[in-house]
Design an enzyme around this catalytic site. Structure first.
Site, PDB file in Angstrom:
ATOM      1  N   ASP A  53       0.860  -1.190   0.000  1.00 38.51           N
ATOM      2  CA  ASP A  53       0.000   0.000   0.000  1.00 38.51           C
ATOM      3  C   ASP A  53       0.896   1.240   0.000  1.00 38.51           C
ATOM      4  O   ASP A  53       1.733   1.416   0.886  1.00 38.51           O
ATOM      5  CB  ASP A  53      -0.901  -0.007   1.237  1.00 38.51           C
ATOM      6  CG  ASP A  53      -2.048   0.989   1.129  1.00 38.51           C
ATOM      7  OD1 ASP A  53      -2.065   1.769   0.161  1.00 38.51           O
ATOM      8  OD2 ASP A  53      -2.914   0.987   2.013  1.00 38.51           O
ATOM      9  N   ASP A  74      -3.149   2.541  -5.703  1.00 33.86           N
ATOM     10  CA  ASP A  74      -2.090   2.557  -4.708  1.00 33.86           C
ATOM     11  C   ASP A  74      -1.956   1.294  -3.872  1.00 33.86           C
ATOM     12  O   ASP A  74      -1.263   1.308  -2.856  1.00 33.86           O
ATOM     13  CB  ASP A  74      -2.291   3.745  -3.759  1.00 33.86           C
ATOM     14  CG  ASP A  74      -3.633   3.701  -3.048  1.00 33.86           C
ATOM     15  OD1 ASP A  74      -4.495   2.896  -3.442  1.00 33.86           O
ATOM     16  OD2 ASP A  74      -3.814   4.474  -2.081  1.00 33.86           O
ATOM     17  N   GLU A  75      -2.582   0.192  -4.281  1.00 35.66           N
ATOM     18  CA  GLU A  75      -2.432  -1.012  -3.477  1.00 35.66           C
ATOM     19  C   GLU A  75      -2.593  -2.272  -4.315  1.00 35.66           C
ATOM     20  O   GLU A  75      -3.273  -2.278  -5.340  1.00 35.66           O
ATOM     21  CB  GLU A  75      -3.407  -1.026  -2.298  1.00 35.66           C
ATOM     22  CG  GLU A  75      -4.863  -0.962  -2.676  1.00 35.66           C
ATOM     23  CD  GLU A  75      -5.781  -1.030  -1.461  1.00 35.66           C
ATOM     24  OE1 GLU A  75      -5.462  -1.754  -0.500  1.00 35.66           O
ATOM     25  OE2 GLU A  75      -6.821  -0.350  -1.484  1.00 35.66           O
TER      26      GLU A  75
END
Length: 376
Positions: free
Chosen positions: A23, A125-126
């Site tokens: 993350d 973002d992850e």
């Protein structure tokens, strides 16, 4: 106490059974600071057109802004009141797309003792990461621990993109996902069946991935406030109160159980939509119709980029102050004709009361499933 299905079966390959969740820390704000190094250490708020005097919401806030109580989804005006010294910036989706692509390419290039990994992207973002189940054998020497692999991933992402990330390690996806939050920022944390009760037992139920505030309130009404209480709850009670599918599933979450594999299949969207919040409420319904048509044409361009047709059209109308209603209809035949879709969206306004000013409009086009259906 653990249950038989809580722990992966024993495997000769020490890499098997581990899941890593990567993350990016304050991703959007971090991308902006990379482009403007002079903002490092200052409170940064990204949202809307970057003007806190306008209507709009916070997309993300740097850690420095969060210390002042600024959070995602908050109105920009409220963020400015809480942190008047913050730097406000507009959303720049292409920049975030580019940065995300670099991160995911870095993860896909990762190997674990010579074996390839599979990567399941969750968003900008992850992502989840695990050793490819088709990989055979282990490299020579001492096997690399998941912690060492996490450190290598964090270093590789930082070197290639300049962005920091946190990594959660778990024996399934649920535990890995929760572990990431426990390791933030710029850290690594391991959460497994053995440590689950000790780490999570006294935490509130909405600390679980998959349980939000609304569900937590429903559980609280049943006398279930903590993860430990949820894990020990009567399945019949949960099924009766929360549904025969969701009730038992929430209990499994309380025990940290998740049997879903890391799936590298690219996500295929089911719909595309466009929304606009107006700086001044629309009171002229001819302007409302024009705006709906414009949003429908923009959404049509999005489905054209997918090479797919729309099968259903929906609109969202938010009145002053925040009353929101939605309407939708299935089309007689799938199409990507922008005028047909604009007409369909505008026609839905006939099913909406026109008794107050309009603050926000949205148009959503649900697409025909791809050949073979949706993988996930």
């Amino acid at each position: 106490m653990t249950h038989p299905e809580d722990t992966p079966g024993a495997a000769a390959d020490p890499r098997a059974g581990w899941v890593l969740h990567v993350d990016l820390d304050q991703f959007i704000a971090a991308v902006e600071v990379l482009r403007r190094p002079e903002l490092a250490g200052r409170p940064v708020v990204v949202g809307g057109r970057g003007d806190p005097t306008e209507r709009g919401v916070v997309s993300t806030a740097s850690y420095e802004a969060r210390e002042h109580g600024v959070g995602s989804g908050m109105p920009l005006r409220a963020a400015a009141r809480r942190c008047p010294d913050a730097v406000f910036l507009p959303v720049d989706r292409p920049a975030y797309d580019e940065a995300s692509a670099e991160v995911m390419a870095t993860l896909r290039a990762t190997t674990w003792d010579g074996a390839p990994v599979v990567v399941e992207v969750l968003g900008w973002d992850e992502a989840f990461l695990a050793v490819d189940p088709a990989a055979e054998g282990v490299g020579g020497g001492t096997p690399t621990s998941p912690e060492d692999l996490a450190a290598r991933i964090r270093a590789a992402v930082l070197e290639r993109t300049g962005l920091h990330c946190s990594v959660g390690i778990g024996d399934n996806k649920l535990r890995a996902k929760i572990a990431t939050d426990l390791g933030k920022p710029r850290g690594t944390y391991r959460l497994t069946a053995e440590s689950w009760s000790e780490v999570m037992g006294d935490r509130p139920t909405d600390a679980l991935w998959g349980i939000g505030r609304r569900t937590a309130k429903r559980l609280a009404a049943l006398g279930i406030d903590t993860v430990a209480q949820l894990s020990a709850a009567d399945p019949a009670l949960l099924a009766a109160e929360l549904g025969p599918t969701m009730g038992p599933w929430y209990r499994r979450l309380g025990r940290g159980v998740d049997t879903s594999p890391v799936d590298p299949t690219p996500y295929v969207p089911r719909a595309h939509g466009r929304e606009e919040t107006f700086q001044a409420d629309l009171e002229d319904w001819s302007e409302v119709e024009q705006a709906v048509r414009r949003l429908a044409r923009a959404a049509t361009a999005d489905i054209d980029a997918e090479g797919r047709l729309a099968a259903r059209v929906g609109i969202k109308v938010r009145f002053r102050p925040f009353l929101t209603t939605s309407r939708s209809r299935t089309l007689p035949a799938p199409t990507n004709d922008p005028e047909v879709l604009a007409d369909a969206a505008a026609g839905l306004l006939d099913r909406v009361e026109r008794d107050r000013p309009v603050r926000l409009l949205g148009v959503r086009l649900e697409m025909v499933p791809p050949e073979g259906g949706y993988a996930r």
